[in-house]
Design a protein around this motif. Structure first.
Motif, PDB file in Angstrom:
ATOM      1  N   ALA A  42      20.124 -63.312  25.670  1.00 25.41           N
ATOM      2  CA  ALA A  42      21.112 -62.560  26.453  1.00 25.41           C
ATOM      3  C   ALA A  42      20.733 -61.094  26.634  1.00 25.41           C
ATOM      4  CB  ALA A  42      22.482 -62.652  25.772  1.00 25.41           C
ATOM      5  N   ILE A  43      19.595 -60.672  26.106  1.00 29.40           N
ATOM      6  CA  ILE A  43      19.205 -59.257  26.198  1.00 29.40           C
ATOM      7  C   ILE A  43      19.169 -58.735  27.639  1.00 29.40           C
ATOM      8  CG2 ILE A  43      17.250 -57.655  25.879  1.00 29.40           C
ATOM      9  CD1 ILE A  43      16.830 -58.891  23.127  1.00 29.40           C
ATOM     10  N   PRO A  44      18.666 -59.497  28.614  1.00 36.93           N
ATOM     11  CA  PRO A  44      18.683 -58.965  29.994  1.00 36.93           C
ATOM     12  C   PRO A  44      20.082 -58.589  30.476  1.00 36.93           C
ATOM     13  CG  PRO A  44      17.208 -60.835  29.851  1.00 36.93           C
ATOM     14  CD  PRO A  44      17.945 -60.783  28.542  1.00 36.93           C
ATOM     15  N   GLN A  45      21.085 -59.386  30.113  1.00 35.76           N
ATOM     16  CA  GLN A  45      22.455 -59.078  30.521  1.00 35.76           C
ATOM     17  C   GLN A  45      23.013 -57.893  29.727  1.00 35.76           C
ATOM     18  OE1 GLN A  45      21.444 -62.489  29.997  1.00 35.76           O
ATOM     19  NE2 GLN A  45      21.015 -62.308  32.202  1.00 35.76           N
ATOM     20  N   ILE A  46      22.697 -57.833  28.442  1.00 33.81           N
ATOM     21  CA  ILE A  46      23.136 -56.697  27.626  1.00 33.81           C
ATOM     22  C   ILE A  46      22.534 -55.413  28.181  1.00 33.81           C
ATOM     23  CG2 ILE A  46      23.176 -55.693  25.310  1.00 33.81           C
ATOM     24  CD1 ILE A  46      22.806 -58.581  24.223  1.00 33.81           C
ATOM     25  N   GLU A  47      21.263 -55.448  28.517  1.00 33.73           N
ATOM     26  CA  GLU A  47      20.580 -54.274  29.079  1.00 33.73           C
ATOM     27  C   GLU A  47      21.221 -53.860  30.402  1.00 33.73           C
ATOM     28  OE1 GLU A  47      16.128 -52.848  30.616  1.00 33.73           O
ATOM     29  OE2 GLU A  47      16.472 -54.923  29.968  1.00 33.73           O
ATOM     30  N   LYS A  48      21.534 -54.832  31.237  1.00 27.61           N
ATOM     31  CA  LYS A  48      22.150 -54.537  32.532  1.00 27.61           C
ATOM     32  C   LYS A  48      23.479 -53.827  32.353  1.00 27.61           C
ATOM     33  CE  LYS A  48      23.557 -56.800  36.859  1.00 27.61           C
ATOM     34  NZ  LYS A  48      23.677 -58.118  37.560  1.00 27.61           N
ATOM     35  N   LEU A  49      24.275 -54.284  31.374  1.00 25.64           N
ATOM     36  CA  LEU A  49      25.581 -53.680  31.135  1.00 25.64           C
ATOM     37  C   LEU A  49      25.436 -52.266  30.573  1.00 25.64           C
ATOM     38  CD1 LEU A  49      28.629 -53.943  31.157  1.00 25.64           C
ATOM     39  CD2 LEU A  49      28.503 -55.030  28.897  1.00 25.64           C
ATOM     40  N   VAL A  50      24.587 -52.093  29.561  1.00 25.37           N
ATOM     41  CA  VAL A  50      24.402 -50.772  28.956  1.00 25.37           C
ATOM     42  C   VAL A  50      23.876 -49.775  29.989  1.00 25.37           C
ATOM     43  CG1 VAL A  50      23.080 -49.462  27.236  1.00 25.37           C
ATOM     44  CG2 VAL A  50      24.107 -51.662  26.609  1.00 25.37           C
ATOM     45  N   THR A  51      22.972 -50.228  30.835  1.00 28.90           N
ATOM     46  CA  THR A  51      22.394 -49.353  31.863  1.00 28.90           C
ATOM     47  C   THR A  51      23.469 -48.799  32.788  1.00 28.90           C
ATOM     48  OG1 THR A  51      20.283 -50.542  31.799  1.00 28.90           O
ATOM     49  CG2 THR A  51      20.748 -49.261  33.772  1.00 28.90           C
ATOM     50  N   GLN A  52      24.506 -49.595  33.032  1.00 29.95           N
ATOM     51  CA  GLN A  52      25.597 -49.126  33.900  1.00 29.95           C
ATOM     52  C   GLN A  52      26.649 -48.319  33.139  1.00 29.95           C
ATOM     53  OE1 GLN A  52      26.960 -52.013  36.999  1.00 29.95           O
ATOM     54  NE2 GLN A  52      25.531 -53.425  36.017  1.00 29.95           N
ATOM     55  N   ILE A  53      26.762 -48.560  31.837  1.00 27.08           N
ATOM     56  CA  ILE A  53      27.745 -47.834  31.033  1.00 27.08           C
ATOM     57  C   ILE A  53      27.330 -46.381  30.817  1.00 27.08           C
ATOM     58  CG2 ILE A  53      28.713 -47.613  28.703  1.00 27.08           C
ATOM     59  CD1 ILE A  53      28.748 -50.670  28.556  1.00 27.08           C
TER      60      ILE A  53
END
Length: 274
Positions: A42-53
């Motif tokens: 799930a790291i790609p999705q976690i990264e996507k979310l953090v990048t927007q946060i």
């Protein structure tokens, strides 16, 4: 495609009451080993979310965790650990649990089925477009969370979620869905086990990476931690000793004077204390 709750499927183990303590512990540990691998996927999705946060928080935005039961408690736990660890106000990351603070220790009947309360709580915190709402629910079907995400998204607020089931109703309301599929629980349906462990890992990853990106860590150290006990004062003093080469008592004195490792080091390096 029909929505299937993998988290509710029968355990891979049976006759648990007939197993020895050793067998139980080994089997639980065997299942726990699967969690980190599921999180890794799930790291790609976690990264996507953090990048927007991160850019939102740089502009004053906040993170809201929302969940019920174990999921809600884990969100509140992670949020409560951010101020002492990184020296930020408790308003930066806020944990909301269905049923309120009472639900931290006791089950609150029907709280997770309330489709109005989640958004009401966000409104009470004056939520705005710089904020992020992250729903947490192993099942992906908690009404309290889903309705809050739906309203948040309708108001142009970034939404994310953490679930143990793919293609859930909660994921449909999230801009970024983190789907951590850990498989059936050791005790059928007991999502406090593998699902809860994975949720804790992902929450750690989100909040820690965000705080590092916001400059709350130097090197690998918590230079903004709150000095709430002697252990942390000693840790902070030794950080200053290592960074500046000062004698221990001198380092401790300036740490207590400025209240954080970062502030003390900055003051010393700016010649304020030399």
């Amino acid at each position: 495609m029909a929505f299937i709750k993998i988290s509710e499927q029968s355990s891979l183990y049976d006759d648990l009451e007939k197993k020895s303590i050793h067998e139980l512990l080994v089997d639980i540990n065997t299942e726990d080993k699967k969690v980190a691998l599921a999180v890794e996927k799930a790291i790609p999705q976690i990264e996507k979310l953090v990048t927007q946060i991160v850019p939102r928080m740089r502009k004053g935005g906040r993170i809201f965790y929302m969940g019920s039961g174990t999921s809600g408690r884990l969100g509140v736990l992670d949020a409560s650990e951010i101020p002492p660890t990184f020296g930020v106000p408790p308003t930066h990351i806020i944990g909301l649990i269905a049923g309120g603070d009472t639900a931290l220790r006791n089950a609150v009947e029907n709280a997770e089925d309330d489709t109005e309360r989640g958004w009401q709580e966000l409104e009470e915190h004056h939520i705005n477009s710089k904020d992020t709402v992250i729903g947490i629910a192993a099942s992906g079907t908690t009404p309290y969370v889903i309705s809050a995400l739906h309203q948040a998204r309708a108001h142009g607020i970034l939404t994310g979620c953490i679930t143990s089931n793919p293609d859930s109703p909660m994921a449909a309301e999230a801009d970024v869905a983190i789907e951590m599929v850990v498989g059936p629980e050791f005790v059928t349906g007991s999502s406090r086990m593998k699902s809860g462990t994975g949720q804790k890992m992902i929450l750690n990853m989100i909040s820690t990476s965000v705080m590092i990106q916001l400059g709350r860590v130097k090197g690998n150290r918590m230079v903004n931690m709150q000095l709430t006990n002697q252990k942390l004062i000693d840790r902070g003093t030794r950080m200053i000793v290592d960074e500046l080469g000062l004698e221990y008592n001198h380092a401790k004195r300036i740490l207590l004077m400025y209240g954080s490792v970062k502030a003390a080091i900055d003051a010393y390096q700016n010649d304020d204390l030399k």
